[in-house]
Motif scaffolding. Structure first.
Motif, mmCIF file in Angstrom:
data_model
loop_
_atom_site.group_PDB
_atom_site.id
_atom_site.type_symbol
_atom_site.label_atom_id
_atom_site.label_comp_id
_atom_site.label_asym_id
_atom_site.label_seq_id
_atom_site.Cartn_x
_atom_site.Cartn_y
_atom_site.Cartn_z
ATOM 1 N N ASN A 178 0.961 -0.760 -0.153
ATOM 2 C CA ASN A 178 0.173 -0.157 -0.556
ATOM 3 C C ASN A 178 0.928 1.279 -0.094
ATOM 4 N N ILE A 179 1.999 1.534 0.702
ATOM 5 C CA ILE A 179 2.825 2.337 0.635
ATOM 6 C C ILE A 179 3.390 2.679 -0.058
ATOM 7 N N SER A 180 3.906 1.418 -1.246
ATOM 8 C CA SER A 180 3.880 1.444 -2.345
ATOM 9 C C SER A 180 3.378 1.870 -3.608
ATOM 10 N N ARG A 181 2.010 2.339 -3.446
ATOM 11 C CA ARG A 181 1.993 2.105 -4.549
ATOM 12 C C ARG A 181 1.437 3.821 -4.692
ATOM 13 N N SER A 182 2.213 4.245 -3.927
ATOM 14 C CA SER A 182 2.024 5.837 -4.214
ATOM 15 C C SER A 182 3.423 6.660 -5.440
ATOM 16 N N ALA A 183 3.969 5.421 -5.294
ATOM 17 C CA ALA A 183 5.372 5.877 -6.531
ATOM 18 C C ALA A 183 4.969 5.211 -7.974
ATOM 19 N N PHE A 184 3.431 4.515 -8.093
ATOM 20 C CA PHE A 184 3.010 4.905 -9.223
ATOM 21 C C PHE A 184 1.941 5.471 -9.847
ATOM 22 N N ILE A 185 1.672 6.709 -9.129
ATOM 23 C CA ILE A 185 0.278 7.200 -9.101
ATOM 24 C C ILE A 185 0.850 8.814 -9.256
ATOM 25 N N PRO A 186 -0.182 9.948 -9.464
ATOM 26 C CA PRO A 186 1.016 11.772 -9.629
ATOM 27 C C PRO A 186 0.560 11.591 -8.346
ATOM 28 N N VAL A 187 -0.405 11.820 -7.901
ATOM 29 C CA VAL A 187 -1.186 11.991 -5.969
ATOM 30 C C VAL A 187 -0.731 11.877 -4.758
ATOM 31 N N VAL A 188 -0.719 12.481 -3.563
ATOM 32 C CA VAL A 188 -0.183 11.817 -2.458
ATOM 33 C C VAL A 188 -1.893 10.278 -2.305
ATOM 34 N N GLN A 189 -1.140 10.005 -1.936
ATOM 35 C CA GLN A 189 -1.890 9.074 -1.205
ATOM 36 C C GLN A 189 -2.256 9.110 -0.340
ATOM 37 N N PRO A 190 -3.793 8.869 0.191
ATOM 38 C CA PRO A 190 -4.717 9.474 1.896
ATOM 39 C C PRO A 190 -4.055 8.019 2.726
ATOM 40 N N GLY A 191 -3.716 9.126 3.929
ATOM 41 C CA GLY A 191 -3.069 7.406 5.102
ATOM 42 C C GLY A 191 -1.810 8.291 5.039
ATOM 43 N N LEU A 192 -1.133 7.799 4.802
ATOM 44 C CA LEU A 192 0.435 7.689 3.960
ATOM 45 C C LEU A 192 1.429 7.574 5.108
ATOM 46 N N PRO A 193 1.311 8.987 5.759
ATOM 47 C CA PRO A 193 1.838 8.942 6.963
ATOM 48 C C PRO A 193 1.489 7.436 8.332
ATOM 49 N N GLY A 194 0.676 7.831 7.862
ATOM 50 C CA GLY A 194 -0.631 6.708 9.352
ATOM 51 C C GLY A 194 0.235 5.336 9.131
ATOM 52 N N MET A 195 0.676 4.903 8.041
ATOM 53 C CA MET A 195 1.339 3.453 7.392
ATOM 54 C C MET A 195 2.520 3.875 7.967
ATOM 55 N N PHE A 196 3.106 4.935 7.478
ATOM 56 C CA PHE A 196 4.269 5.212 7.661
ATOM 57 C C PHE A 196 4.993 4.627 9.174
ATOM 58 N N LEU A 197 4.031 5.455 9.835
ATOM 59 C CA LEU A 197 4.119 4.999 11.420
ATOM 60 C C LEU A 197 4.030 3.693 12.011
#
Length: 220
Positions: A178-197
């Motif tokens: 789920n975190i790496s999915r943001s590397a394939f899309i031009p917009v910021v994925q919602p909830g990304l900081p929470g997944m990193f934490l």
């Protein structure tokens, strides 16, 4: 009495030296990565983004099993007893964690390069994905080091590690995908900081469990 840092560094150097002396195993893992990605290319060519992402993390999982899980399984009982008389068990497991993190980070970079070469490059943010790959290598290596330490005390090492590893590795793999999915899309994925934490918290929990449980395991 040597300081804790000196003992940990000496143990990490020892693992590096043993790995180089048995470099046929290291080269075998590199060949495994290359051949696996090449076979995927023959079967599916250059897959779409979601399939590319999923295949990458599946490759990472099996690379980690081959590269990291053997760290304790290759240690004989006599050698572990010898280490037990020299160093504190927490220093020993810390050195194993550090060495396996370094090893898996290197293997992750090799997997990344192989996938780019053979499976195409659908990444919009390659540097971001490279950072996630390094973070994923750390997370996978920490978990499998702890599992290998537990399995090394049992007679059925490989089976026990597979049984314990499956339910524990699934949440980490899902988070990484789920975190790496943001590397394939031009917009910021919602909830990304929470997944990193959440991923960082799981890594801290694995380290804490390893430091707490391993001294008791080593006494057996």
């Amino acid at each position: 009495m040597k300081s804790a840092l000196t003992q940990i560094i000496a143990l990490v150097k020892k693992d590096m030296l043993l790995e180089w002396r048995q470099r046929h195993a290291l080269f075998g893992i590199l060949l495994y990565v290359f051949s696996t990605v090449f076979v995927i290319n023959l079967m599916v060519g250059e897959p779409e983004e979601k399939i590319w992402n999923a295949l990458f993390w599946v490759v990472q999982l099996f690379v980690c099993v081959n590269a990291v899980a053997k760290s304790f399984l290759q240690e004989s009982r006599g050698r572990l007893l010898y280490y037990y008389s020299l160093v504190h068990p927490r220093y020993f497991i810390t050195a194993k964690l550090i060495y396996n993190v370094l090893l898996m980070t290197g293997m992750s970079l090799v997997s990344y390069i192989c996938c780019i070469i053979f499976l195409g490059n659908p990444l919009i943010h390659p540097l971001y994905f490279l950072g996630v790959v390094a973070l994923g290598g750390v997370s996978l290596s920490l978990l499998f080091t702890m599992l290998a330490a537990i399995a090394a005390q049992a007679s059925q090492n490989a089976a026990l590690m597979a049984i314990m590893g499956f339910p524990l590795i699934m949440p980490i793999l899902m988070l990484l995908a789920n975190i790496s999915r943001s590397a394939f899309i031009p917009v910021v994925q919602p909830g990304l900081p929470g997944m990193f934490l959440l991923l960082g918290g799981m890594d801290v929990l694995v380290i804490a469990l390893a430091l707490i449980l391993f001294p008791y395991l080593w006494k057996e």
